[in-house]
Write an enzyme that holds these catalytic residues in place. Structure first.
Site, PDB file in Angstrom:
ATOM      1  N   PHE A 167       0.859  -1.187   0.000  1.00  0.00           N
ATOM      2  CA  PHE A 167       0.000   0.000   0.000  1.00  0.00           C
ATOM      3  C   PHE A 167       0.888   1.227   0.000  1.00  0.00           C
ATOM      4  CE2 PHE A 167      -2.814   3.099   2.145  1.00  0.00           C
ATOM      5  CZ  PHE A 167      -4.021   2.875   1.512  1.00  0.00           C
ATOM      6  N   SER A 176       2.223  12.376   8.062  1.00  0.00           N
ATOM      7  CA  SER A 176       0.975  12.796   8.691  1.00  0.00           C
ATOM      8  C   SER A 176       0.144  13.706   7.788  1.00  0.00           C
ATOM      9  CB  SER A 176       1.271  13.524  10.012  1.00  0.00           C
ATOM     10  OG  SER A 176       1.856  12.636  10.942  1.00  0.00           O
ATOM     11  N   TRP A 200       8.596   3.705   3.529  1.00  0.00           N
ATOM     12  CA  TRP A 200       8.116   2.910   4.668  1.00  0.00           C
ATOM     13  C   TRP A 200       6.984   1.962   4.255  1.00  0.00           C
ATOM     14  CZ3 TRP A 200      11.790   3.511   7.949  1.00  0.00           C
ATOM     15  CH2 TRP A 200      12.381   4.761   8.144  1.00  0.00           C
ATOM     16  N   CYS A 216      -9.084   3.237   4.130  1.00  0.00           N
ATOM     17  CA  CYS A 216      -8.285   2.020   4.303  1.00  0.00           C
ATOM     18  C   CYS A 216      -7.484   2.077   5.598  1.00  0.00           C
ATOM     19  CB  CYS A 216      -7.346   1.831   3.117  1.00  0.00           C
ATOM     20  SG  CYS A 216      -8.173   1.640   1.520  1.00  0.00           S
ATOM     21  N   ALA A 237      -6.996  -0.496   8.989  1.00  0.00           N
ATOM     22  CA  ALA A 237      -5.734  -0.974   9.565  1.00  0.00           C
ATOM     23  C   ALA A 237      -5.622  -0.566  11.031  1.00  0.00           C
ATOM     24  CB  ALA A 237      -4.555  -0.424   8.761  1.00  0.00           C
ATOM     25  N   ARG A 244      12.158 -15.978  39.579  1.00  0.00           N
ATOM     26  CA  ARG A 244      13.392 -15.255  39.886  1.00  0.00           C
ATOM     27  C   ARG A 244      13.453 -14.947  41.379  1.00  0.00           C
ATOM     28  NH1 ARG A 244      18.576 -13.746  38.056  1.00  0.00           N
ATOM     29  NH2 ARG A 244      19.075 -11.680  38.865  1.00  0.00           N
ATOM     30  N   LEU A 252      12.205  -7.635  34.443  1.00  0.00           N
ATOM     31  CA  LEU A 252      13.165  -8.640  33.995  1.00  0.00           C
ATOM     32  C   LEU A 252      14.611  -8.194  34.169  1.00  0.00           C
ATOM     33  CD1 LEU A 252      10.503  -9.738  32.596  1.00  0.00           C
ATOM     34  CD2 LEU A 252      12.023 -10.647  30.844  1.00  0.00           C
ATOM     35  N   GLU A 257       0.130   4.461  10.854  1.00  0.00           N
ATOM     36  CA  GLU A 257      -1.322   4.602  10.713  1.00  0.00           C
ATOM     37  C   GLU A 257      -1.853   5.748  11.576  1.00  0.00           C
ATOM     38  OE1 GLU A 257      -1.584   2.852   8.397  1.00  0.00           O
ATOM     39  OE2 GLU A 257      -0.894   0.816   8.653  1.00  0.00           O
ATOM     40  N   PHE A 296      -5.465  21.107  13.061  1.00  0.00           N
ATOM     41  CA  PHE A 296      -4.419  20.509  12.230  1.00  0.00           C
ATOM     42  C   PHE A 296      -3.558  21.573  11.555  1.00  0.00           C
ATOM     43  CE2 PHE A 296      -7.104  16.770  12.644  1.00  0.00           C
ATOM     44  CZ  PHE A 296      -6.175  15.766  12.714  1.00  0.00           C
TER      45      PHE A 296
END
Length: 392
Positions: A137, A146, A170, A246, A250, A276, A346, A371, A391
């Site tokens: 895609f 963005s 990407w 779309c 996602a 542990r 851990l 996304e 925005f």
């Protein structure tokens, strides 16, 4: 005082009681598949920055994971909630595996399903559902993430053909895909195009030196005057609403998937803390450790309940885009915080691939921003609540 039997996180919130029989069956089937086919190899795949897409794609296809909640054309036609649960189980193994499924089904296949002609659907969707054809895609560009509306990739008319030029960045599955859904500026707003990757002028270069999503194929795409027939264009997508529709699909999978990664981290941290020993007693017996575990369990349970609620809304055709933003913002933000806190339990062991927590944390750095970044989703929610766009 006698020791009580330890609960799982799912038991604490009685999550399974909220699932339908088909959803529980899908949950168990996908969990078993991930345990047998992904978990034994994922540390090596992550370390070596590889993922056997071509080998696993037909197996994902047999499970019905590609385009899972789409109807017809060889798709499984499950509920959206069932698809989300499958995403949760796959991402509990690794975010890269879930990303592959999301790109194939929620992005590439959904673009054709929502906006394509009947001929395009018949040509591509059955083979993509089976994992015989892989898609990618192409929306994000080097300078436009963005703000996708600023994209420079362009498709111009030349007779009855289209000529496509530009680049994308990407792009998951970019070097292994058979077909790319590419969004480009035209004289008639932004339009989507189905571009076979063997087209003259199409190039894909794998991106290396990643510290996140290493078990995932990421590429840069370039288009050097690719000539496409008139029917390569998706006829029912015009403007940014097409690709954003779309992306909303996602994001829905991410709402569930991120909780799978968080759950896996928390389970690993609890098991580690129970065995542990520190100062002659289990790490799990210390108040500070239990406080961390309790806080993480509460956030995980809340995130799972939010995901299920949004899934039920989607199945009723009532899910709004800003509600998807609520889920994506909350669940990715809490998932990465859970992964980081589990790493502290851990200690030094948490930085190794012997345990999943830092691998998940590194992956979630990408999941947090792709996304739609957290900031973008904050502005979507802010606009919904105030009526004012911030925005620009």
């Amino acid at each position: 005082m006698s020791e009580a039997k330890a609960l799982t996180v799912d038991e604490l919130f009685a999550i399974d009681s909220l699932l339908q029989p088909e959803e529980r069956e899908i949950q168990q089937t996908v969990r078993k598949f991930a345990a047998e086919h992904i978990r034994p190899h994922i540390a090596d795949w992550f370390e070596n920055a590889t993922f056997p897409v071509k080998e696993l794609a037909p197996e994902f296809g047999k499970l019905g994971l590609f385009g899972m909640h789409l109807e017809g054309y060889g798709c499984a036609g499950t509920s959206a909630t069932a698809y989300g649960i499958a995403c949760m189980e796959i991402e509990a193994a690794d975010s890269g595996a879930r990303s592959m499924i999301s790109v194939q089904g929620s992005l590439a296949m959904t673009a054709i399903y929502k906006y394509g002609s009947e001929e395009q659907k018949q040509q591509w969707l059955p083979r993509m559902a089976a994992g015989e054809v892989l898609g990618c895609f192409g929306l994000t560009e080097p300078d436009f993430g963005s703000n996708p509306g600023g994209m420079r990739t362009r498709a111009r008319r030349d007779g009855s053909d289209w000529v496509l030029s530009g680049s994308k960045m990407w792009i998951t599955n970019g070097t292994v895909a058979d077909v790319a859904i590419v969004w480009a500026q035209t004289d008639d707003k932004i339009r989507g195009f189905i571009v076979p990757t063997d087209s003259p002028g199409f190039q894909a270069h794998e991106m290396h030196k990643k510290l996140s999503l290493r078990a995932s194929i990421t590429a840069e795409l370039s288009f050097d005057d690719i000539r496409l027939p008139e029917d390569a264009m998706l006829p029912d997508a015009r403007g940014l609403a097409g690709p954003l529709g779309c992306l909303s699909e996602a994001r829905f999978g991410i709402i569930f998937g991120s909780m799978g990664a968080a759950r896996d981290c928390l389970q690993a941290a609890i098991e580690y803390a129970q065995t542990r020993e520190v100062f002659d007693k289990p790490l799990a017996a210390y108040q500070l450790t239990q406080a961390k575990i309790a806080d993480m369990a509460v956030e995980l349970g809340k995130g799972q309940l939010l995901a299920l609620h949004l899934g039920r809304l989607k199945d009723q055709d009532k899910l709004r885009p800003e509600q998807v933003s609520v889920g994506k913002l909350n669940n990715t933000r809490e998932a990465i915080e859970i992964a980081r806190t589990c790493r502290t339990i851990l200690g030094a062991n948490g930085i190794t691939l012997e345990y999943p927590v830092l691998r998940h944390a590194n992956n979630l750095e990408s999941v947090l921003t792709y996304e739609g970044t957290a900031e973008v989703h904050q502005l979507v929610i802010g606009q919904a609540l105030t009526g004012s766009s911030a925005f620009r």
